[in-house]
Design a protein around this motif. Structure first.
Motif, PDB file in Angstrom:
ATOM      1  N   ILE A  45      -6.295   5.886  -0.191  1.00  0.00           N
ATOM      2  CA  ILE A  45      -7.654   6.430  -0.186  1.00  0.00           C
ATOM      3  C   ILE A  45      -8.195   6.595   1.239  1.00  0.00           C
ATOM      4  N   ASN A  90     -14.480   1.347  -2.943  1.00  0.00           N
ATOM      5  CA  ASN A  90     -14.852   0.432  -4.019  1.00  0.00           C
ATOM      6  C   ASN A  90     -14.265   0.902  -5.341  1.00  0.00           C
ATOM      7  N   PRO A 143     -11.807  -7.816  -7.420  1.00  0.00           N
ATOM      8  CA  PRO A 143     -12.222  -6.703  -8.277  1.00  0.00           C
ATOM      9  C   PRO A 143     -11.047  -5.949  -8.891  1.00  0.00           C
ATOM     10  N   GLU A 144      -9.931  -5.861  -8.116  1.00  0.00           N
ATOM     11  CA  GLU A 144      -8.818  -5.052  -8.619  1.00  0.00           C
ATOM     12  C   GLU A 144      -8.093  -5.730  -9.783  1.00  0.00           C
ATOM     13  N   ARG A 163      -8.170 -12.490   2.273  1.00  0.00           N
ATOM     14  CA  ARG A 163      -8.211 -11.161   2.843  1.00  0.00           C
ATOM     15  C   ARG A 163      -8.852 -11.200   4.237  1.00  0.00           C
ATOM     16  N   ALA A 209     -11.607   2.627  -5.837  1.00  0.00           N
ATOM     17  CA  ALA A 209     -10.168   2.377  -5.890  1.00  0.00           C
ATOM     18  C   ALA A 209      -9.884   0.912  -6.238  1.00  0.00           C
ATOM     19  N   ARG A 210     -10.663  -0.005  -5.662  1.00  0.00           N
ATOM     20  CA  ARG A 210     -10.470  -1.425  -5.984  1.00  0.00           C
ATOM     21  C   ARG A 210     -10.825  -1.658  -7.444  1.00  0.00           C
ATOM     22  N   ASN A 211     -11.879  -1.003  -7.885  1.00  0.00           N
ATOM     23  CA  ASN A 211     -12.295  -1.120  -9.280  1.00  0.00           C
ATOM     24  C   ASN A 211     -11.186  -0.677 -10.230  1.00  0.00           C
ATOM     25  N   PHE A 268      -4.952   7.449 -11.310  1.00  0.00           N
ATOM     26  CA  PHE A 268      -4.910   6.415 -10.255  1.00  0.00           C
ATOM     27  C   PHE A 268      -4.787   5.003 -10.813  1.00  0.00           C
ATOM     28  N   TRP A 316     -12.257  10.814  -5.773  1.00  0.00           N
ATOM     29  CA  TRP A 316     -11.583  10.978  -4.487  1.00  0.00           C
ATOM     30  C   TRP A 316     -11.332  12.455  -4.226  1.00  0.00           C
ATOM     31  N   ARG A 336      -3.127  -0.768  -0.746  1.00  0.00           N
ATOM     32  CA  ARG A 336      -3.092   0.482  -1.485  1.00  0.00           C
ATOM     33  C   ARG A 336      -4.360   1.299  -1.238  1.00  0.00           C
ATOM     34  N   GLY A 364      -8.041  -1.150  -9.728  1.00  0.00           N
ATOM     35  CA  GLY A 364      -6.865  -1.991  -9.637  1.00  0.00           C
ATOM     36  C   GLY A 364      -6.048  -1.890  -8.361  1.00  0.00           C
ATOM     37  N   ALA A 365      -6.554  -1.169  -7.312  1.00  0.00           N
ATOM     38  CA  ALA A 365      -5.778  -1.041  -6.092  1.00  0.00           C
ATOM     39  C   ALA A 365      -6.067  -2.203  -5.158  1.00  0.00           C
ATOM     40  N   GLY A 366      -5.022  -2.840  -4.637  1.00  0.00           N
ATOM     41  CA  GLY A 366      -5.182  -3.909  -3.655  1.00  0.00           C
ATOM     42  C   GLY A 366      -5.527  -3.331  -2.292  1.00  0.00           C
ATOM     43  N   SER A 367      -5.805  -4.210  -1.321  1.00  0.00           N
ATOM     44  CA  SER A 367      -6.275  -3.755  -0.001  1.00  0.00           C
ATOM     45  C   SER A 367      -5.355  -2.717   0.619  1.00  0.00           C
ATOM     46  N   LEU A 390     -17.613  -6.298  -7.025  1.00  0.00           N
ATOM     47  CA  LEU A 390     -17.903  -5.652  -5.744  1.00  0.00           C
ATOM     48  C   LEU A 390     -18.988  -6.393  -4.988  1.00  0.00           C
ATOM     49  N   THR A 416      -1.663   2.302 -10.333  1.00  0.00           N
ATOM     50  CA  THR A 416      -1.753   0.978  -9.715  1.00  0.00           C
ATOM     51  C   THR A 416      -1.285  -0.091 -10.694  1.00  0.00           C
ATOM     52  N   HIS A 439      -9.640  14.041  -2.106  1.00  0.00           N
ATOM     53  CA  HIS A 439      -8.327  14.518  -1.645  1.00  0.00           C
ATOM     54  C   HIS A 439      -7.300  14.512  -2.778  1.00  0.00           C
TER      55      HIS A 439
END
Lengths: 555, 348
Positions: free
Chosen positions: A466, A450, B73-74, A2, A452-454, B99, B88, A461, A456-459, B53, B103, B90
């Protein structure tokens, strides 16, 4: 892995800035930094006078800007009055057209047969030549100040808003009087805001080309540089002038930044800023409203004159135009350079906006989120255009297209300046975009990303679902500023657009105004179109960000 | 259900200032495991290391025997309930909860079903269309929980999720969270500094201080048999009596010789005897006997269902907690009984 992509993206932006910002500046310095040439400039009376005049314009303009913006900002911060919300938007009105278009309107007011002289004559006084000699100097300063004061005003209002009222209350509690409080507490705490706005205005007015050009004020350095372009092959003096201009701009900017850097430590104390706004009672509560509207009205005089001129058939030696008509608007739209110029400007500005926003997002992300090594340098580089006058960069492109074969092949301004102008506009507006996006990122908790990554979203996404939606307001404002100021850009447009078919709006207005007879009126009508257009964009930006809009004009 | 093994995990943000010293811990599948400690003890750092994280300086983490130490982490399926919820703003409640499923590429129908089920579980089914800023703190906390539950996580991480709620809501949510975890057989790691929360909810508790694991055990074990002064004091009010071992299940203390549980410490070892205030009995002054010390009542703190009494004895002050307290007069003399099975011997 990354990290590699992040550094790659940062590298692309840095390369872009090196080629389109640093290289042109270096080219200009390379061509102009010859002691013989510099000595010649300082020996020549005409150039010396030009420099002195430019300095004087910068100083007087900045002083005028503070005279206008300080009372306004204080009133806005300290009092609750009817129409407060509207007045905040109203103050931005003067920004919606380039001062050199305002100059057109100004001539109708102060010209030999203008409104003021007509009044003077009716009262039995001799007419005053406002637009020649010393009068011309003051006219240039006044019109630039009336254009630039919103920058300072926004900075001051933001700074005042960040002041904890308790700091002043504490001073009051310890027995300090009103004036002492202002002098010993408020003013020192406002220093960052004052310097941020002041240095921008100082550099801006020092290097302003359009306004003195419109007034035919040839004894100022930017105009001398502009007039020297045509004989550049035989007379390299403009290069030396540009180098001198660059040197002094950077000096002014750095001086402000140094003082600011020192005082920044003292002002990090930020309590919960409540509002100290006071409500006035009875008829007095309309006083601030009146003051606001009167000043804005005064600042809008050139615009009003512009508007009147655009509708008038004849306006010599009378208070108001004698006949009104829409013929200039028709002429403006039917002139063969006008419509193409609108299309050109839209092309250039949209491209510039895309480039500036893309580069701005990357620089801000690298500095605020990714915290990459070297991102500080990229951030500094992106802020450089604030200290480097537009005229220098534009001149640098010219120099590059002469000096390097690859440059003349890729972006020769004579052949097609589309990409060159787009890039020039983008580079000039980059600081505002970077500041706007950075502010947005700083105000958005990283924890949301953080999370969102937690989940399951990749960079990519995280960025698209977000981060970007969360800073949408800042992005829109940054983009709007990049776009609208590109539409109004003067120095680059005048220098780099050399063929009629490539003229952007500003250059077209300038060319129209030079046509004898009804030319200036047609130019006025065209200016009104541009003004309406920009009013819409700035109003949109204002509603989206509200008071935060001041953050865009910080150094 | 996931077994989590933590081996030798260590972390320092600045060189020489370790937040976590090398650390071993195993969380059994389906366990509701608590990390308890004061702020700055490294418990949140450990949680964030598990979520990916924060990267540990050394050590290995295994989920069901699989090394995931360097996994992004994802890709961990370790859903977290963040301390400030990190919802979030929004997105709507429904979109927040959906969400993770999106994903993961779940189908439209699955998403609708799972989100509705998760929202029903936290009793927010009728709030699906609401915006986040329009929710109360308690509702936001439950959305954060639903968001984590909806993805059917391998490991559920909870970072002080109740610390921003008022006392009544906190009590209600304790039961809810434990019920849901047990119903869905989740392996969960819960970080808190609130001992009541840990004691009332946990299957097992790891007490941490200064980046070091102090003691690990069931709530009863860590409360009744703390291994050191820190654990004893952090889990509840304690009277510490310093003294030295006198052999034969006796210690010498400022209160005289006291009977304590048998131990194999050599005579003369400096020790501390810890006894919880609620284990001490208040007796009339004429009932002399073993482990009974005379003391004068000097102060009281009324708590409703109970009362905290402060006594002054020859050897120092003693706090006593009494349930359904009778009227007592400040200044009166009493005898305090320290039952031997309520005393825990600690080193130092």
């Amino acid at each position: 892995m990354r990290r590699i992509y992040q550094y790659g993206a940062l590298l692309v932006v840095v390369l872009f800035l090196l080629v389109f910002l640093v290289l042109p500046v270096l080219t200009v310095i390379g061509a102009g930094l010859h002691w013989g040439l510099l000595a010649e400039v300082f020996r020549n009376y005409v150039y010396r006078e030009g420099l002195c005049n430019s300095f004087a314009i910068a100083l007087v303009t900045t002083a005028l800007v503070f005279l206008i913006s300080f009372p306004l900002a204080l009133i806005y911060d300290r009092f609750d009055f009817p129409g407060k919300g509207a007045s905040h938007l109203l103050v931005m009105l003067p920004m919606i057209l380039p001062p050199f278009v305002g100059a057109l309107g100004f001539q109708q007011i102060l010209g030999h047969y203008g409104v003021v002289n007509t009044v003077l004559e009716h009262l039995g006084f001799a007419p005053v030549d406002f637009l020649g000699g010393r009068g011309r100097f003051w006219s240039v300063c006044l019109i630039e100040a009336l254009h630039l004061y919103p920058i300072c005003y926004l900075n001051l209002v933001t700074a005042l808003g960040n002041l904890d009222p308790a700091l002043e209350e504490a001073a009051e509690n310890l027995g300090a009087g009103k004036w002492e409080r202002f002098r010993r507490i408020t003013l020192p705490l406002l220093k960052p805001g004052i310097l941020a706005g002041g240095s921008l205005v100082l550099v801006w007015s020092f290097t302003e080309l359009g306004t003195p050009l419109m007034f035919g004020y040839n004894r100022v350095t930017p105009v001398q540089i502009f007039n020297g372009i045509t004989e550049l092959e035989t007379n390299p003096v403009p290069y030396a002038l540009v180098v001198i201009m660059l040197f002094f701009s950077a000096l002014l900017y750095l001086a402000a930044k140094c003082i600011l850097g020192k005082s920044a430590l003292n002002t990090t104390v930020k309590g919960i800023a409540g509002s100290a706004a006071r409500k006035l009672s009875g008829w007095r509560r309309f006083l601030p409203t009146g003051f606001f509207f009167a000043l804005t009205l005064f600042a809008a005089l050139p615009h009003a004159a512009l508007l009147l001129s655009s509708f008038s058939l004849r306006w010599y030696g009378t208070l108001l135009p004698e006949h009104f008509s829409l013929v200039h608007f028709e002429n403006a739209l039917s002139n063969k350079i006008v419509l193409p110029s609108i299309v050109n400007s839209l092309h250039y500005s949209l491209l510039a906006m895309i480039v500036a926003v893309a580069a701005g997002i990357l620089v801000a992300l690298a500095a605020v989120r990714w915290k990459l090594r070297g991102s500080f340098a990229a951030d500094l580089l992106a802020m450089l255009p604030l200290a480097v006058p537009g005229i220098v960069v534009a001149f640098g492109y010219l120099g590059m297209s002469v000096k390097y074969a690859w440059a003349s092949a890729c972006f020769n301004p004579v052949e097609n300046p589309l990409w060159l102008l787009a890039v020039a506009y983008a580079v000039r507006r980059l600081p505002y975009v970077v500041r706007s996006v950075s502010a947005g990122l700083e105000q958005t908790p990283e924890e949301l990303e953080n999370a969102a990554r937690n989940f399951g979203a990749g960079s990519w996404r995280v960025l698209s679902r977000i981060t970007m939606p969360l800073i949408a307001a800042n992005l829109v404002v940054g983009a709007l500023f990049a776009f609208s100021f590109s539409m109004l850009e003067v120095s680059d447009s005048l220098i780099l657009a050399q063929k009629a078919e490539f003229y952007p709006i500003t250059r077209a207005i300038y060319e129209l105004s030079q046509i004898l007879g009804s030319g200036p009126f047609t130019a006025c009508a065209f200016g009104v179109w541009a003004m309406l257009f920009l009013a819409a964009t700035l109003a949109a930006a204002g509603t989206l960000l509200g008071r935060k809009i001041g953050a865009v004009f910080k150094i | 259900m996931t077994t989590v093994e933590i081996q030798g995990i260590a972390k320092s943000y600045q060189p020489g200032v370790p937040v976590l010293k090398p650390f071993d811990l195993t969380i059994e599948a389906g366990e509701l495991f608590f990390l308890l400690g004061p702020s700055g003890c490294g418990k949140s750092t450990l949680l964030r290391i598990l979520a990916g994280l924060v990267e540990p300086d050394s050590g290995v983490i295994r989920f069901n025997g699989e090394d995931i130490t360097r996994l992004a982490p994802e890709k961990r399926r370790a859903a977290m309930v963040f301390q400030n919820y990190a919802l979030w703003p929004h997105l709507s409640v429904f979109e927040n909860v959906a969400f993770g499923l999106r994903t993961a590429g779940a189908g439209k129908e699955t998403i609708r079903r799972e989100v509705t089920a998760a929202l029903e579980m936290v009793q927010l089914a009728d709030c699906a269309a609401r915006r986040i800023p329009s929710l109360s703190g308690g509702q936001q906390q439950r959305v954060a929980l639903a968001r984590a539950l909806a993805v059917n996580p391998a490991l559920l991480l909870l970072d002080e999720p109740l610390s921003n709620l008022d006392a009544r809501l906190r009590d209600a949510m304790r039961h809810e969270i434990r019920r849901i975890c047990k119903e869905r057989h989740l392996t969960a790691l819960y970080v808190t500094h609130d001992r009541q929360e840990a004691l009332s909810m946990a299957d097992r508790i790891a007490v941490m201080n200064g980046g070091i694991l102090q003691q690990c055990g069931t709530p009863e074990q860590v409360y009744n048999h703390p291994c050191n002064r820190f654990v004893a004091g952090f889990l509840g009010d304690t009277n510490f009596i310093s003294g030295e071992a006198a052999g034969n299940g006796k210690i010498r203390s400022p209160f005289g010789e006291l009977n304590v549980p048998a131990c194999d410490l050599p005579d003369g070892t400096t020790i501390a005897a810890a006894i919880r205030p609620e284990r001490i009995r208040i007796l009339p002054p004429d009932a002399a006997g073993m482990n009974r010390i005379p003391a004068r009542l000097t102060g009281r703190t009324f708590l409703g269902e109970s009362c905290e009494w402060q006594f002054e004895a020859a050897g120092g002050t003693v706090d006593v907690l009494e349930f359904a307290p009778p009227e007592r007069r400040i200044g009166d003399e009493f005898l305090l009984e320290l039952p031997p099975d309520g005393v825990v011997l600690l080193r130092g």
